[in-house]
Write a protein that holds these residues in place. Structure first.
Motif, PDB file in Angstrom:
ATOM      1  N   LYS A 168       0.791  -1.015  -0.123  1.00  0.00           N
ATOM      2  CA  LYS A 168       0.118  -0.114   0.031  1.00  0.00           C
ATOM      3  C   LYS A 168       0.760   1.186  -0.017  1.00  0.00           C
ATOM      4  O   LYS A 168       1.939   1.277   0.439  1.00  0.00           O
ATOM      5  CB  LYS A 168      -0.965  -0.295   1.257  1.00  0.00           C
ATOM      6  CG  LYS A 168      -1.810  -1.223   1.170  1.00  0.00           C
ATOM      7  CD  LYS A 168      -2.745  -1.453   2.339  1.00  0.00           C
ATOM      8  CE  LYS A 168      -2.104  -1.965   3.461  1.00  0.00           C
ATOM      9  NZ  LYS A 168      -1.705  -3.738   3.007  1.00  0.00           N
ATOM     10  N   LYS A 169       0.307   2.235  -0.615  1.00  0.00           N
ATOM     11  CA  LYS A 169       1.125   3.597  -0.558  1.00  0.00           C
ATOM     12  C   LYS A 169      -0.073   4.666  -0.556  1.00  0.00           C
ATOM     13  O   LYS A 169      -1.221   4.482  -0.974  1.00  0.00           O
ATOM     14  CB  LYS A 169       2.145   3.751  -1.986  1.00  0.00           C
ATOM     15  CG  LYS A 169       1.640   3.164  -3.085  1.00  0.00           C
ATOM     16  CD  LYS A 169       2.635   3.235  -4.133  1.00  0.00           C
ATOM     17  CE  LYS A 169       3.018   1.921  -4.966  1.00  0.00           C
ATOM     18  NZ  LYS A 169       4.109   1.917  -5.932  1.00  0.00           N
ATOM     19  N   ALA A 170       0.624   5.929  -0.544  1.00  0.00           N
ATOM     20  CA  ALA A 170      -0.616   6.937  -0.607  1.00  0.00           C
ATOM     21  C   ALA A 170      -0.980   7.058  -1.962  1.00  0.00           C
ATOM     22  O   ALA A 170      -0.230   7.111  -3.110  1.00  0.00           O
ATOM     23  CB  ALA A 170       0.224   8.279  -0.092  1.00  0.00           C
ATOM     24  N   THR A 171      -2.388   7.135  -2.119  1.00  0.00           N
ATOM     25  CA  THR A 171      -2.862   7.090  -3.307  1.00  0.00           C
ATOM     26  C   THR A 171      -2.840   8.700  -3.779  1.00  0.00           C
ATOM     27  O   THR A 171      -2.463   9.072  -5.146  1.00  0.00           O
ATOM     28  CB  THR A 171      -4.375   6.936  -3.485  1.00  0.00           C
ATOM     29  OG1 THR A 171      -4.994   7.438  -2.170  1.00  0.00           O
ATOM     30  CG2 THR A 171      -4.555   5.311  -3.671  1.00  0.00           C
ATOM     31  N   ASN A 172      -2.891   9.773  -2.802  1.00  0.00           N
ATOM     32  CA  ASN A 172      -2.587  11.059  -3.462  1.00  0.00           C
ATOM     33  C   ASN A 172      -1.842  11.590  -2.244  1.00  0.00           C
ATOM     34  O   ASN A 172      -2.459  12.000  -1.060  1.00  0.00           O
ATOM     35  CB  ASN A 172      -3.958  11.779  -3.519  1.00  0.00           C
ATOM     36  CG  ASN A 172      -3.509  13.296  -3.735  1.00  0.00           C
ATOM     37  OD1 ASN A 172      -2.659  13.758  -3.975  1.00  0.00           O
ATOM     38  ND2 ASN A 172      -4.867  14.085  -3.810  1.00  0.00           N
ATOM     39  N   ALA A 173      -0.562  11.832  -2.348  1.00  0.00           N
ATOM     40  CA  ALA A 173       0.542  12.311  -1.576  1.00  0.00           C
ATOM     41  C   ALA A 173       0.143  13.759  -0.878  1.00  0.00           C
ATOM     42  O   ALA A 173       0.458  13.926   0.355  1.00  0.00           O
ATOM     43  CB  ALA A 173       1.993  12.538  -1.960  1.00  0.00           C
TER      44      ALA A 173
ATOM     45  N   ASP B 167      -1.710   8.503   6.494  1.00  0.00           N
ATOM     46  CA  ASP B 167      -1.147   9.310   7.522  1.00  0.00           C
ATOM     47  C   ASP B 167      -0.394   8.643   8.493  1.00  0.00           C
ATOM     48  O   ASP B 167       0.891   8.808   9.003  1.00  0.00           O
ATOM     49  CB  ASP B 167      -2.037  10.452   7.971  1.00  0.00           C
ATOM     50  CG  ASP B 167      -2.179  11.897   7.412  1.00  0.00           C
ATOM     51  OD1 ASP B 167      -1.083  11.965   6.346  1.00  0.00           O
ATOM     52  OD2 ASP B 167      -3.092  12.567   7.469  1.00  0.00           O
ATOM     53  N   LYS B 168      -0.938   7.567   8.922  1.00  0.00           N
ATOM     54  CA  LYS B 168      -0.424   6.799  10.051  1.00  0.00           C
ATOM     55  C   LYS B 168       0.551   5.824   9.552  1.00  0.00           C
ATOM     56  O   LYS B 168       1.338   5.145  10.309  1.00  0.00           O
ATOM     57  CB  LYS B 168      -1.699   6.068  10.985  1.00  0.00           C
ATOM     58  CG  LYS B 168      -2.041   6.876  12.080  1.00  0.00           C
ATOM     59  CD  LYS B 168      -2.988   5.966  12.901  1.00  0.00           C
ATOM     60  CE  LYS B 168      -4.399   6.017  12.496  1.00  0.00           C
ATOM     61  NZ  LYS B 168      -5.169   5.324  13.494  1.00  0.00           N
ATOM     62  N   HIS B 169       0.672   5.417   8.208  1.00  0.00           N
ATOM     63  CA  HIS B 169       1.261   4.205   8.005  1.00  0.00           C
ATOM     64  C   HIS B 169       2.368   4.486   6.916  1.00  0.00           C
ATOM     65  O   HIS B 169       3.281   3.804   6.843  1.00  0.00           O
ATOM     66  CB  HIS B 169       0.418   3.166   7.357  1.00  0.00           C
ATOM     67  CG  HIS B 169      -0.529   2.542   8.473  1.00  0.00           C
ATOM     68  ND1 HIS B 169      -1.508   2.862   8.650  1.00  0.00           N
ATOM     69  CD2 HIS B 169      -0.120   1.350   9.381  1.00  0.00           C
ATOM     70  CE1 HIS B 169      -2.011   2.258   9.992  1.00  0.00           C
ATOM     71  NE2 HIS B 169      -0.983   1.291  10.178  1.00  0.00           N
TER      72      HIS B 169
END
Ligand SMILES: [Fe+2]
Length: 116
Positions: A7-12, A20-22
């Motif tokens: 998983k990664k941020a979909t919109n940084a 935000d937590k991960h």
């Protein structure tokens, strides 16, 4: 939630609470000198610290230069989920950080580094 999915941020610029937590925060210079040590700070959580308690905590974070593993740090619930690593690079690369939460799985962040 699957452990298998990365998983990664979909919109940084507009991360969800879970993101935000991960999503690891990679604090490192944009440009470094070839072969010279510099510091990379890895923090788990932006704005909010990820919980570190029995039953829900960050188990480890790994740092890669492209596909080469530079290091891995394990955490226990007694620790704050952040670490500063001192590294050197020989060529431009993408630093990648992978953190693993025992409940929410694996999260990635990346940062381009220019080596002069
Ligand atoms: Fe989590």
């Amino acid at each position: 939630m699957s452990y298998y999915k990365l998983k990664k941020a979909t919109n940084a610029d507009d991360k969800t609470n879970l993101e935000d937590k991960h999503v690891p925060v990679i604090d490192a210079p944009d440009r470094v000198k070839k072969g010279e040590y510099f510091e990379v700070k890895l923090k788990m959580g932006e704005g909010i610290d990820h919980p570190m308690e029995e039953g829900h905590f960050i188990q480890y974070v790994e740092l890669y230069a492209d596909y080469y593993q530079l290091g891995r740090v394990s955490f226990t619930p007694e620790m704050k989920a952040e670490v500063t690593l001192t590294i050197k690079l020989e060529e431009d690369c993408t630093l990648r950080a992978y953190e693993f939460c025992n409940i929410h799985g694996q999260w990635e962040a990346a940062k381009e580094i220019t080596v002069e």
